[in-house]
Enzyme design. Structure first.
Site, PDB file in Angstrom:
ATOM      1  N   TYR A  33     -23.745  -4.917  16.406  1.00  0.00           N
ATOM      2  CA  TYR A  33     -22.900  -5.467  17.460  1.00  0.00           C
ATOM      3  C   TYR A  33     -23.469  -5.151  18.830  1.00  0.00           C
ATOM      4  O   TYR A  33     -24.373  -4.340  18.967  1.00  0.00           O
ATOM      5  CB  TYR A  33     -21.466  -4.932  17.329  1.00  0.00           C
ATOM      6  CG  TYR A  33     -21.282  -3.503  17.818  1.00  0.00           C
ATOM      7  CD1 TYR A  33     -21.742  -2.423  17.063  1.00  0.00           C
ATOM      8  CD2 TYR A  33     -20.687  -3.239  19.047  1.00  0.00           C
ATOM      9  CE1 TYR A  33     -21.589  -1.118  17.513  1.00  0.00           C
ATOM     10  CE2 TYR A  33     -20.531  -1.937  19.504  1.00  0.00           C
ATOM     11  CZ  TYR A  33     -20.982  -0.877  18.735  1.00  0.00           C
ATOM     12  OH  TYR A  33     -20.839   0.407  19.192  1.00  0.00           O
ATOM     13  N   LYS A 148     -27.613  -0.376  16.569  1.00  0.00           N
ATOM     14  CA  LYS A 148     -26.211  -0.473  17.022  1.00  0.00           C
ATOM     15  C   LYS A 148     -25.364  -1.100  15.915  1.00  0.00           C
ATOM     16  O   LYS A 148     -24.968  -2.268  15.987  1.00  0.00           O
ATOM     17  CB  LYS A 148     -26.136  -1.258  18.338  1.00  0.00           C
ATOM     18  CG  LYS A 148     -24.827  -1.009  19.095  1.00  0.00           C
ATOM     19  CD  LYS A 148     -24.940  -1.432  20.525  1.00  0.00           C
ATOM     20  CE  LYS A 148     -23.617  -1.401  21.272  1.00  0.00           C
ATOM     21  NZ  LYS A 148     -22.981  -0.101  21.359  1.00  0.00           N
ATOM     22  N   GLU A 181     -26.117  12.461  22.613  1.00  0.00           N
ATOM     23  CA  GLU A 181     -25.453  11.535  23.534  1.00  0.00           C
ATOM     24  C   GLU A 181     -23.955  11.789  23.418  1.00  0.00           C
ATOM     25  O   GLU A 181     -23.546  12.845  22.928  1.00  0.00           O
ATOM     26  CB  GLU A 181     -25.836  10.087  23.208  1.00  0.00           C
ATOM     27  CG  GLU A 181     -25.542   9.688  21.761  1.00  0.00           C
ATOM     28  CD  GLU A 181     -25.969   8.272  21.421  1.00  0.00           C
ATOM     29  OE1 GLU A 181     -26.096   7.433  22.320  1.00  0.00           O
ATOM     30  OE2 GLU A 181     -26.150   7.995  20.212  1.00  0.00           O
ATOM     31  N   LEU A 206     -28.584   5.990  20.758  1.00  0.00           N
ATOM     32  CA  LEU A 206     -28.654   4.562  21.038  1.00  0.00           C
ATOM     33  C   LEU A 206     -29.395   4.393  22.366  1.00  0.00           C
ATOM     34  O   LEU A 206     -29.050   5.068  23.350  1.00  0.00           O
ATOM     35  CB  LEU A 206     -27.246   3.967  21.151  1.00  0.00           C
ATOM     36  CG  LEU A 206     -27.270   2.474  21.458  1.00  0.00           C
ATOM     37  CD1 LEU A 206     -27.667   1.683  20.207  1.00  0.00           C
ATOM     38  CD2 LEU A 206     -25.927   1.995  21.972  1.00  0.00           C
TER      39      LEU A 206
HETATM   40  N1  PDD Z   1     -21.121   1.676  23.261  1.00  0.00           N
HETATM   41  N2  PDD Z   1     -24.384   5.528  22.931  1.00  0.00           N
HETATM   42  C1  PDD Z   1     -23.478   5.054  22.064  1.00  0.00           C
HETATM   43  C2  PDD Z   1     -23.263   5.782  20.791  1.00  0.00           C
HETATM   44  C3  PDD Z   1     -22.760   3.879  22.376  1.00  0.00           C
HETATM   45  O1  PDD Z   1     -21.874   3.395  21.483  1.00  0.00           O
HETATM   46  C4  PDD Z   1     -22.971   3.236  23.618  1.00  0.00           C
HETATM   47  C5  PDD Z   1     -22.235   1.996  24.006  1.00  0.00           C
HETATM   48  C6  PDD Z   1     -23.924   3.784  24.489  1.00  0.00           C
HETATM   49  C7  PDD Z   1     -24.252   3.158  25.813  1.00  0.00           C
HETATM   50  O2  PDD Z   1     -24.975   1.972  25.612  1.00  0.00           O
HETATM   51  P1  PDD Z   1     -24.898   0.776  26.653  1.00  0.00           P
HETATM   52  O3  PDD Z   1     -25.318   1.322  27.959  1.00  0.00           O
HETATM   53  O4  PDD Z   1     -25.831  -0.222  26.120  1.00  0.00           O
HETATM   54  O5  PDD Z   1     -23.471   0.316  26.678  1.00  0.00           O
HETATM   55  C8  PDD Z   1     -24.614   4.923  24.111  1.00  0.00           C
HETATM   56  C9  PDD Z   1     -20.343   0.494  23.486  1.00  0.00           C
HETATM   57  C10 PDD Z   1     -19.898   0.318  24.881  1.00  0.00           C
HETATM   58  C11 PDD Z   1     -19.216   0.448  22.468  1.00  0.00           C
HETATM   59  O6  PDD Z   1     -19.461   0.826  21.340  1.00  0.00           O
HETATM   60  O7  PDD Z   1     -18.117  -0.001  22.796  1.00  0.00           O
END
Ligand code: PDD
Length: 293
Positions: A33, A148, A181, A206
């Site tokens: 996703y 992801k 993270e 991620l």
């Molecule tokens: N999540 N790390 C994890 C585990 C995440 O799920 C996310 C983002 C990020 C930040 O990634 P980005 O900058 O691409 O949003 C880091 C999204 C927002 C979610 O699962 O809703």
């Protein structure tokens, strides 16, 4: 206003939208996703989100559901039909529908595609102005956090623990003490030498789209930055701690568990980066170029 969702070729009121019980997303989390921020009715870092989606699909050997142009057209339609000025879109691609069995289905099946939209994005500015509390919790996720996938149980349990502790996020750490993270955002510190530090790319984290943009902003601003792991202990004693993500932007952290970070107010570097990121979001969504792939 009722929401309109795109599900496998059709736009439907969200309350009527359904997936098959044999969709492999439901039984195996055999799906990936993306979540993209919509600002000024346009996406932030759209091309980077589509590139990461393609990478996730390739990593688990699911065919692209359609071309990047096709995906973009559906995303636009979802934003328009839901009249999203500021919010998020969610893109999910599953391996498709097949009777439950662990291996990939022998017959070619069509990937399942769902795109939904939501109004509103992220916490208010006043939350960011004050900074947030996080908790630290062991990282109990699988070994390929760079993909992801919708298999988010480790993240869900960590975030629930944060909510129950009245904290904004959960900082995840490995048995060796290194922070990877947070449950849905990337983690950063400013160390005693004023160097901004974040975990390097790899299977442990991620590769956040916001992380990449913020790295670019950091370098453009002339700050020193290093992509290397840092320990929970180093985070507790850091000058500044902050998070980045699509729905968090740049979020100052002022407390980890019971311990206050520095003097308990957002640091100057993360406040500056938040301001720069906000300006980037405004500027990058102000034209048609936001939809370029
Ligand atoms: N999540 N790390 C994890 C585990 C995440 O799920 C996310 C983002 C990020 C930040 O990634 P980005 O900058 O691409 O949003 C880091 C999204 C927002 C979610 O699962 O809703």
């Amino acid at each position: 206003m009722s929401h309109i969702a795109y599900v496998n070729g059709r736009y439907l009121p969200q309350r009527l939208a359904q997936l098959s019980i044999d969709d492999r997303a439901t039984q195996f989390a055999d799906a990936v996703y993306e979540v993209t921020c919509i600002w000024n009715c346009a996406p932030v870092d759209h091309a980077a989100h589509l590139a990461r989606l393609a990478r996730s699909l390739e990593a688990i050997r699911i065919a692209a559901p359609c071309s990047a142009a096709g995906l973009t057209a559906i995303c636009r339609e979802v934003v328009e039909r839901n009249r999203i000025e500021r919010g998020t879109i969610y893109i999910q691609v599953s391996r498709g529908v097949a009777p439950r069995a662990h291996p990939f289905p022998a017959d070619m099946i069509r990937p399942g595609l769902v795109i939904t939209g939501k109004h509103g994005v992220g916490p208010s500015e006043s939350v960011a102005d004050q900074g947030v509390k996080v908790i630290a919790i062991p990282d109990a996720r699988w070994g390929r956090c760079d993909i992801k996938t919708t298999g988010l149980l480790g993240n869900v349990l960590a975030r629930q623990a944060a909510v129950e502790a009245k904290a904004f996020e959960a900082l995840l750490y490995r048995p060796d003490g290194f922070v990877t993270e947070a449950s849905a955002s990337n983690a950063w510190i400013v160390d005693a030498d004023g160097i901004i530090v974040t975990h390097p790319l790899g299977p442990e984290i991620l590769g956040g789209v916001t992380r990449t943009t913020v790295l670019n902003l950091i370098r453009a601003a002339g700050y020193k930055v290093e992509e290397r792991p840092f320990t929970l202990e180093q985070a507790r004693t850091a000058r500044e701690v902050f998070l980045t993500g699509t729905t968090t932007f740049v979020m100052p952290v002022v407390q980890i568990d019971a311990g206050v970070i520095a003097n308990g107010v957002p640091g100057t570097i993360c406040r500056d980066l938040r301001r720069r990121y906000r300006a980037y979001v405004e500027q990058s969504t102000a034209s048609e170029a936001a939809w370029a792939t």
